[in-house]
Enzyme design. Structure first.
Site, PDB file in Angstrom:
ATOM      1  N   PRO A 190       0.805  -1.215   0.000  1.00 15.63           N
ATOM      2  CA  PRO A 190       0.000   0.000   0.000  1.00 15.63           C
ATOM      3  C   PRO A 190       0.845   1.276   0.000  1.00 15.63           C
ATOM      4  O   PRO A 190       2.037   1.235   0.346  1.00 15.63           O
ATOM      5  CB  PRO A 190      -0.815  -0.098   1.287  1.00 15.63           C
ATOM      6  CG  PRO A 190      -0.422  -1.332   1.970  1.00 15.63           C
ATOM      7  CD  PRO A 190       0.641  -2.011   1.206  1.00 15.63           C
ATOM      8  N   PRO A 191       0.244   2.412  -0.369  1.00 14.50           N
ATOM      9  CA  PRO A 191       0.975   3.677  -0.403  1.00 14.50           C
ATOM     10  C   PRO A 191       1.521   4.067   0.968  1.00 14.50           C
ATOM     11  O   PRO A 191       0.913   3.750   1.995  1.00 14.50           O
ATOM     12  CB  PRO A 191      -0.080   4.708  -0.825  1.00 14.50           C
ATOM     13  CG  PRO A 191      -1.260   3.951  -1.275  1.00 14.50           C
ATOM     14  CD  PRO A 191      -1.161   2.564  -0.755  1.00 14.50           C
ATOM     15  N   GLY A 208       6.799   2.948   2.795  1.00 12.21           N
ATOM     16  CA  GLY A 208       8.260   3.052   2.850  1.00 12.21           C
ATOM     17  C   GLY A 208       8.979   2.421   1.666  1.00 12.21           C
ATOM     18  O   GLY A 208      10.172   2.129   1.760  1.00 12.21           O
ATOM     19  N   GLU A 212     -23.857   9.844  19.739  1.00 12.11           N
ATOM     20  CA  GLU A 212     -22.505   9.378  20.108  1.00 12.11           C
ATOM     21  C   GLU A 212     -22.522   8.665  21.454  1.00 12.11           C
ATOM     22  O   GLU A 212     -21.756   7.733  21.679  1.00 12.11           O
ATOM     23  CB  GLU A 212     -21.509  10.542  20.131  1.00 12.11           C
ATOM     24  CG  GLU A 212     -21.311  11.251  18.792  1.00 12.11           C
ATOM     25  CD  GLU A 212     -21.026  10.306  17.634  1.00 12.11           C
ATOM     26  OE1 GLU A 212     -20.365   9.273  17.838  1.00 12.11           O
ATOM     27  OE2 GLU A 212     -21.496  10.599  16.505  1.00 12.11           O
ATOM     28  N   HIS A 264     -23.421   5.012  20.852  1.00 13.70           N
ATOM     29  CA  HIS A 264     -22.263   4.231  20.380  1.00 13.70           C
ATOM     30  C   HIS A 264     -21.326   3.921  21.549  1.00 13.70           C
ATOM     31  O   HIS A 264     -20.874   2.792  21.723  1.00 13.70           O
ATOM     32  CB  HIS A 264     -21.429   5.047  19.377  1.00 13.70           C
ATOM     33  CG  HIS A 264     -22.041   5.197  18.014  1.00 13.70           C
ATOM     34  ND1 HIS A 264     -22.572   4.154  17.324  1.00 13.70           N
ATOM     35  CD2 HIS A 264     -22.153   6.283  17.200  1.00 13.70           C
ATOM     36  CE1 HIS A 264     -22.999   4.588  16.141  1.00 13.70           C
ATOM     37  NE2 HIS A 264     -22.761   5.882  16.045  1.00 13.70           N
ATOM     38  N   ASP A 298     -23.613   4.463   9.552  1.00 16.79           N
ATOM     39  CA  ASP A 298     -23.625   3.401  10.566  1.00 16.79           C
ATOM     40  C   ASP A 298     -24.312   2.163  10.024  1.00 16.79           C
ATOM     41  O   ASP A 298     -23.846   1.039  10.206  1.00 16.79           O
ATOM     42  CB  ASP A 298     -24.392   3.853  11.820  1.00 16.79           C
ATOM     43  CG  ASP A 298     -23.687   4.990  12.534  1.00 16.79           C
ATOM     44  OD1 ASP A 298     -22.490   5.178  12.272  1.00 16.79           O
ATOM     45  OD2 ASP A 298     -24.344   5.676  13.340  1.00 16.79           O
TER      46      ASP A 298
HETATM   47  P1  ATP Z   1       3.976   5.481  -2.434  1.00 21.94           P
HETATM   48  O1  ATP Z   1       3.535   4.103  -2.799  1.00 21.94           O
HETATM   49  O2  ATP Z   1       2.814   6.388  -2.150  1.00 21.94           O
HETATM   50  O3  ATP Z   1       4.993   6.072  -3.331  1.00 21.94           O
HETATM   51  P2  ATP Z   1       5.958   4.635  -0.524  1.00 21.94           P
HETATM   52  O4  ATP Z   1       5.618   3.275  -0.032  1.00 21.94           O
HETATM   53  O5  ATP Z   1       7.027   4.757  -1.536  1.00 21.94           O
HETATM   54  O6  ATP Z   1       4.633   5.365  -0.982  1.00 21.94           O
HETATM   55  P3  ATP Z   1       7.549   6.405   1.026  1.00 21.94           P
HETATM   56  O7  ATP Z   1       7.575   7.463  -0.021  1.00 21.94           O
HETATM   57  O8  ATP Z   1       8.754   5.574   1.191  1.00 21.94           O
HETATM   58  O9  ATP Z   1       6.302   5.469   0.769  1.00 21.94           O
HETATM   59  O10 ATP Z   1       7.146   7.020   2.417  1.00 21.94           O
HETATM   60  C1  ATP Z   1       6.646   8.329   2.561  1.00 21.94           C
HETATM   61  C2  ATP Z   1       7.136   8.916   3.871  1.00 21.94           C
HETATM   62  O11 ATP Z   1       6.526   8.220   4.951  1.00 21.94           O
HETATM   63  C3  ATP Z   1       8.628   8.743   4.076  1.00 21.94           C
HETATM   64  O12 ATP Z   1       9.333   9.827   3.581  1.00 21.94           O
HETATM   65  C4  ATP Z   1       8.739   8.639   5.587  1.00 21.94           C
HETATM   66  O13 ATP Z   1       8.756   9.909   6.173  1.00 21.94           O
HETATM   67  C5  ATP Z   1       7.447   7.980   5.985  1.00 21.94           C
HETATM   68  N1  ATP Z   1       7.595   6.517   6.131  1.00 21.94           N
HETATM   69  C6  ATP Z   1       6.932   5.578   5.416  1.00 21.94           C
HETATM   70  N2  ATP Z   1       7.262   4.345   5.820  1.00 21.94           N
HETATM   71  C7  ATP Z   1       8.178   4.488   6.794  1.00 21.94           C
HETATM   72  C8  ATP Z   1       8.911   3.567   7.607  1.00 21.94           C
HETATM   73  N3  ATP Z   1       8.750   2.245   7.475  1.00 21.94           N
HETATM   74  N4  ATP Z   1       9.782   4.077   8.509  1.00 21.94           N
HETATM   75  C9  ATP Z   1       9.939   5.413   8.650  1.00 21.94           C
HETATM   76  N5  ATP Z   1       9.271   6.317   7.924  1.00 21.94           N
HETATM   77  C10 ATP Z   1       8.396   5.885   7.005  1.00 21.94           C
END
Ligand code: ATP
Length: 451
Positions: free
Chosen positions: A64-65, A68, A291, A294, A365
């Site tokens: 996922p986005p 890292g 709320e 819930h 909900d």
């Molecule tokens: P995308 O798929 O959207 O390109 P990505 O998986 O490549 O996302 P990154 O660009 O590596 O994600 O992460 C974005 C920011 O989130 C990094 O610059 C960092 O600050 C933080 N981050 C993400 N994952 C980590 C991690 N495992 N440890 C530390 N910081 C992280």
């Protein structure tokens, strides 16, 4: 890097001084281990060559986005002492046939050129959003252009050789492996697939530690609690969380970041920024009742589960009750799902009991409740037994309705016995706009014998 070296646009970046290390990446232990193992092949290329092992040309990072993937690619460059060039699939897509392919050629040329210039033995080319550049051939409307670009990438990767002056490794990221052209995944191209998942609690704690190391935290900040309450957050969310918490501290004119700043930031990331819009008195009362419903049911089913109740509008919500996850959950039992249905319908039922009728505020909900009831049915946990998801028919519909209706009956009779508690909680919410989980627990204990 100058546009004319690469012939590619803005996102290209090249930084010989960027020294991201694996230790700057929190969690992702499996991904780091697998990636480092693959990279060790490259570092010890003499040994691997003597054993006749073919060179590693491509590693695909999937997940996922914000988890890292880019960081891992940068750390890979530092680890292998390589030049790092980053680009994204979308940068190659042009209206004119042949332009994308030409950019791919230039990218590989630039990587070699820069590595030589910096006297580095290797270059890493990182391609984000690979699925845009390398979707299945023939599947795009202007497929000729897309296909040519992908073909060029395949040609370049096939041309990579180990005994050249500069060794090139292509790292790519995608969260849609299913969309990629199969030719890319053949041996000799993207040989390795490394999964980069959302971090677990331990991973979230490590990431929080990394992103708060340069920030003044109050002694009462317990990052472990914050890691616990941020199930589902990616690394990027957590980085943003640390930053937002610091901004709240600044707004408060506080020299330290306090726990409340973190919790405020969690809510902002989950639900959106607080809105100025002030609902009128009647609406505010309805939100408070909703709320409270819930929250009381949540606390009844899992004591200690309510983190915060508020009736300040935030994002799309007029009010909200935030639950603390018990622990990271990846599998749900039937009891868990039934309980979550009860919590979801409790807001609307509290309105009915306390104010005489329900409102439209419960649409989401009920959608949630139906979704969870369907999960029960399709997992074979309902009276219908195991059923085929493809054949959703009237019996499924009836079963879903029955599950939700049964939970509603139970919740209604419980809430009817707790009218005094609900009134008290509503009063508190109207006065203070918010009640913490701890305050709710105290209130419940005090009113435990009252109807
Ligand atoms: P995308 O798929 O959207 O390109 P990505 O998986 O490549 O996302 P990154 O660009 O590596 O994600 O992460 C974005 C920011 O989130 C990094 O610059 C960092 O600050 C933080 N981050 C993400 N994952 C980590 C991690 N495992 N440890 C530390 N910081 C992280």
């Amino acid at each position: 890097i100058k546009k004319d070296v690469l012939g590619v646009k803005s996102k290209e970046n090249y930084s010989p001084t960027d020294k991201t290390n694996f230790k700057d990446i929190g969690g992702q232990n499996t991904a780091k281990k697998e990636l480092m193992e693959a990279l060790n092949f490259i570092i010890t290329s003499e040994k691997t060559k003597s054993l006749g092992i073919r060179p590693l040309k491509g590693i695909l990072l999937t997940g996922p986005p914000g988890t890292g993937k880019t960081l891992l690619a940068k750390a890979a460059a530092t680890y292998t002492d390589a030049i790092f060039l980053a680009t994204a699939g979308s940068e190659f897509i042009e209206m004119y046939a042949g332009v994308g392919a030409q950019r791919v050629r230039k990218l590989f040329k630039a990587a070699k050129h820069l590595a030589k210039k910096e006297k580095k033995p290797r270059a890493i080319i990182f391609i984000d959003e690979l699925e845009i550049l390398a979707g299945k051939r023939g599947s795009h409307s202007s497929h000729l252009e897309y296909d040519q670009t992908l073909n060029q990438l395949l040609v370049e990767m096939d041309g990579i050789e180990t005994d050249k002056e500069v060794n090139i490794l292509v790292l790519a990221a995608t969260n849609r492996v299913d969309m990629l052209d199969q030719a890319l995944l053949r041996p000799g191209r993207f040989d390795r697939i490394v999964k980069v998942d959302l971090p677990d609690k331990e991973g979230r704690l490590q990431i929080l530690n990394i992103h708060t190391s340069n920030k003044p935290l109050d002694v009462n900040v317990d990052l472990e609690i914050i890691a616990q309450e941020t199930f589902g957050f990616s690394g990027a969310h957590l980085e943003n969380l640390a930053n937002e918490a610091a901004i709240y501290a600044l707004r408060d004119k506080s020299s330290k970041i306090m726990p409340k700043h973190f919790f405020e930031a969690i809510e902002k990331i989950m639900l959106g920024e607080k809105l100025d819009r002030k609902p009128d008195r009647q609406e505010l009362e309805r939100v408070a009742v909703h709320e409270s419903g819930h929250a009381i049911i949540s606390e009844l089913l899992r004591p200690g589960s309510v983190a915060h109740i508020a009736i300040t509008p935030r994002g799309q919500a007029l009010g909200y009750m935030r639950q603390k996850p018990a622990s990271d959950i990846y599998l749900y039992t039937k009891t868990y799902l039934l309980n979550q249905i009860k919590i979801a319908v409790a807001g609307s039922l509290a309105e009915e009991i306390m104010l005489g009728e329900r409102s439209t505020g419960a649409v989401n909900d009920f959608n949630e409740a139906i979704k969870m009831a369907k999960q029960i049915v399709f997992s074979g946990l309902s009276e219908l037994g195991v059923i085929d998801k493809e054949k959703e028919d009237e019996s499924v519909n009836k079963q879903v309705k029955l599950i939700v209706a049964n939970q509603m009956d139970e919740v209604k009779s419980f809430l009817l016995s707790k009218k005094i508690l609900i009134s008290e909680l509503v009063d508190r919410l109207r006065k203070n706009e918010q009640v913490t989980g701890k305050q709710l627990q105290e209130l419940i204990a005090r009113f435990s014998n009252c109807a």
